[in-house]
Design an enzyme around this catalytic site. Structure first.
Site, short mmCIF file in Angstrom:
data_model
loop_
_atom_site.label_atom_id
_atom_site.label_comp_id
_atom_site.label_asym_id
_atom_site.label_seq_id
_atom_site.Cartn_x
_atom_site.Cartn_y
_atom_site.Cartn_z
N GLU A 33 0.30 -1.32 5.76
CA GLU A 33 1.35 -0.81 6.65
C GLU A 33 1.11 0.65 6.98
O GLU A 33 1.33 1.10 8.11
CB GLU A 33 2.73 -0.98 6.01
CG GLU A 33 3.91 -0.76 6.95
CD GLU A 33 4.36 0.70 7.10
OE1 GLU A 33 5.12 1.00 8.03
OE2 GLU A 33 3.93 1.55 6.29
N ASP B 52 0.82 -1.21 0.00
CA ASP B 52 0.00 0.00 0.00
C ASP B 52 0.85 1.26 0.00
O ASP B 52 2.04 1.24 0.35
CB ASP B 52 -0.96 0.01 1.20
CG ASP B 52 -0.26 -0.07 2.55
OD1 ASP B 52 0.71 -0.84 2.68
OD2 ASP B 52 -0.67 0.66 3.48
ZN ZN Z 1 6.69 2.17 3.94
#
Ligand code: ZN
Ligand code: NAG
Ligand code: NAG
Ligand code: NAG
Ligand code: NAG
Ligand code: NAG
Ligand code: NAG
Length: 582
Positions: A243, A176
């Protein structure tokens, strides 16, 4: 082979605990410490007050930041053509550029309000496209390795080794990317999701954070497969998909599967993004992987008081009392403490030992700071004068949000503040809470107010009202510091030195690898139980914050760095595999 594992939804889709991750937090993660460190080194020359003892005789200097060997795999010594192809072949370079550029074109954005892939599948369509893209680009990886989809969009690649007595190596990255602020679009040299490149850089959101690492790992594996490498040790790549919002569904689930499969403390080493650029001092390249991370915690404090008309106010309204509390908190900063295993000390010792940028008397303090309290306090005093390094030895407290009052003619009845803390390596969440609670107690006594901690009474409410401290969202304790004196670090260091020395800076002096501190957090906090040897390091010569535009406009990656990264991963895997212990 490929398969899918869908875990029990109830377990896996709990409310994310650490959902908020501000842009600032992520920016700080990149390299700020190294910028500050340069400041430190240059201003160290003005450091005068000093212990009057110039003898180093009771120090064993050889134990401080050993240089370590350059480690070239046997495979390289026999035939270096694969690495030479990665580094020098125009076709290989173009192929790698196209893969990263293609990855950047798929906008796998996550944000703080996104729902899980189970609750809101349509929010995650770009991740499905991203998977198809990867499968089309890495045919050998997808046909020869086990590829599992974890919680729909997590990816776990398993390259089974022949010897199950050897601990697997685990390579982490995330798919992401952070959103692009619409108002900044006009400042981008190229549109953020076009994956454009010129002769030097590939541009776009995610080009640096973290798709260069995703592509770097897979490209290295693809090449190893093409070279018929047959590993003795198992090698894993795990790619999270959230994340940037704290990893509640990606890393959290993948780590649990790995722990079930291999057990606690079962991984040889964990590599993830992080660290900062290479610093060059005295013609010595100094690589700065992070071997530790500060913790993180929010103090959410509210004050509830009786209302009334503002024509007959008390001497101190709810907001006035809060102002006193905030003043109390800011006037009592956390104590500084520099322990022997603080990565910042390791970093300073490496620079002190291997370069001539620090005067001898200052070096002496830095060398002794781990065990001599006078030297220790000198180093702390010095660090405390540098804004960027001050918080490497103490917990921070940043008052970031305040809400209170609703009407100009009504007394405020409720107000609330959010204070963000980065918890020092030497401290803990509990110590942080206890310091803030003490501040609250002082003000509560002064104004005769009650105190609640997570809705539990600490001191009874009075007619004047009460404070509530809310820590129910939890926090993150500081990471354990990864040892730098074992074989795992030696192989990591030696592999970095190999690529830096032989290919990136062949004309400079032998490189140094100095384990340093990350002040932000990566997905690695989900993997603590798997290994003590956790390294945050995306091989790069650009500073993340200033050079690479991470989380900002014109994010980019240097093509030379992408190529060096692939070569480093290729050689690191080989080196770890050739090591036949653990
Ligand atoms: Zn990163
Ligand atoms: C210093 O440490 C090294 C490595 O552990 C050892 O070989 C050497 O004998 C030590 N020197 C002294 C003076 O203790
Ligand atoms: C966050 O992402 C979701 C899903 O893609 C989207 O619906 C929403 O509008 C985004 N929110 C913001 C503030 O951009
Ligand atoms: C060094 O690394 C090995 C391999 O991961 C591990 O088994 C060992 O416990 C580590 N030693 C120390 C002192 O951390
Ligand atoms: C400093 O940190 C060390 C190690 O974490 C700890 O044992 C010690 O109590 C701390 N000192 C103070 C004054 O907090
Ligand atoms: C790679 O191998 C060639 C041929 O054996 C040799 O000349 C060259 O020095 C090697 N490169 C490095 C960086 O070791
Ligand atoms: C695997 O182990 C065998 C036996 O110890 C060894 O001969 C071989 O070189 C190892 N393979 C690699 C890739 O290191």
């Amino acid at each position: 082979m490929s398969g899918s594992i869908y875990l029990n939804e109830k377990d896996e889709f709990e409310e994310p605990i650490r959902k908020t991750k501000s842009t600032f937090k992520k920016l700080i993660k990149w390299g700020l410490l190294s910028v500050a460190a340069i400041t430190l080194i240059s201003s160290a020359l003005t450091y005068h007050q000093y212990i009057n003892d110039n003898s180093l005789e009771f120090l064993n200097e050889s134990k401080i930041c050993p240089k370590g060997d350059i480690i070239r795999p046997q495979s390289f010594l026999k035939d270096n053509s694969s690495i030479e192809e990665i580094i020098y072949s125009k076709d290989y370079r173009l192929d790698s550029i196209k893969k990263l550029s293609g990855a950047v074109k798929i906008p796998t954005v996550t944000n703080d309000t996104v729902k899980s892939p189970i609750d809101s599948p349509s929010d995650w369509n770009e991740f499905a496209r991203f998977h198809w893209f990867l499968e089309s680009q890495f045919p050998l990886v997808y046909s020869k390795l086990k590829v599992e989809k974890i919680n729909k969009y997590g990816l776990l690649f398993t390259w089974e080794g022949s010897n199950s007595d050897l601990k697997p190596l685990l390579l982490l990255a995330h798919q992401d990317v952070v959103p692009v602020e619409p108002v900044t679009l006009k400042d981008w040299k190229f549109p953020p999701f076009d994956g454009e490149y010129d002769d030097e850089f590939i541009y776009g959101r995610g080009s640096s954070d973290c798709k260069s690492l995703v592509i770097g790992y897979l490209q290295a594996f693809e090449k190893l497969l093409k070279d018929d490498f047959e590993p003795n040790r198992t090698h894993l790549i795990a790619l999270g998909f959230d994340e940037e919002i704290g990893g509640p569904w990606g890393a959290a689930t993948i780590s649990k599967i790995l722990e079930d499969r291999y057990g606690k403390d079962s991984i040889f080493a964990v590599l993830d993004e992080g660290g900062s650029s290479v610093e060059i001092i005295d013609d010595i390249p100094i690589a700065l992987p992070s071997i530790g991370e500060k913790g993180s915690l929010n103090s959410i404090i509210s004050l509830t008081t009786p209302g009334g008309h503002s024509s007959i106010p008390p001497d101190h309204t709810n907001i006035g009392i809060f102002a006193k509390l905030l003043n109390e908190i800011e006037s009592t900063p956390f104590d500084s403490n520099l322990s022997a295993n603080n990565p910042v000390l390791n970093y300073l010792q490496c620079v002190a030992k291997h370069t001539n940028s620090i005067p001898n008397d200052v070096k002496n303090s830095i060398f002794k700071a781990g065990y001599d309290s006078l030297a220790n306090s000198k180093v702390i005093e010095y660090l405390s004068k540098i804004r960027e390094l001050k918080y490497s030895v103490r917990t921070s407290q940043a008052i970031d949000i305040f809400n209170g009052g609703i009407k100009s003619n009504a007394l405020p009845e409720f107000s609330e503040v959010v204070i963000n803390h980065r918890v020092a390596i030497e401290s803990s969440i509990d110590e942080t809470i206890s310091k803030i609670l003490n501040n609250v107690k002082n003000i509560a006594d002064e104004f005769d107010l009650g105190i609640y901690l997570n809705d539990q009474e600490i001191k009874p409410k009075s007619i004047n009202g009460y404070f509530n401290l809310d820590y129910s969202k939890g926090g993150l304790n500081p990471a354990k510091v990864s040892p730098v004196d074992n074989e795992s670090f030696n192989l990591f260091r030696g592999s970095i030195k190999h690529i830096l020395n032989d290919y990136v800076y062949p004309n400079l002096n032998e490189p140094i690898v100095a384990g340093n501190l990350n002040s932000g957090n990566t997905d690695t906090n989900r993997y603590w139980s798997l290994s003590d040897n956790i390294y945050r390091y995306k091989f790069s010569t650009l500073n993340g914050l200033i050079g690479a535009g991470t989380h900002s406009v014109n994010e980019k990656v240097k093509i030379d760095d992408l190529i060096s990264l692939i070569a480093f991963i290729y050689e690191y895997v080989r080196n770890v595999d050739e090591f036949q212990e653990y």
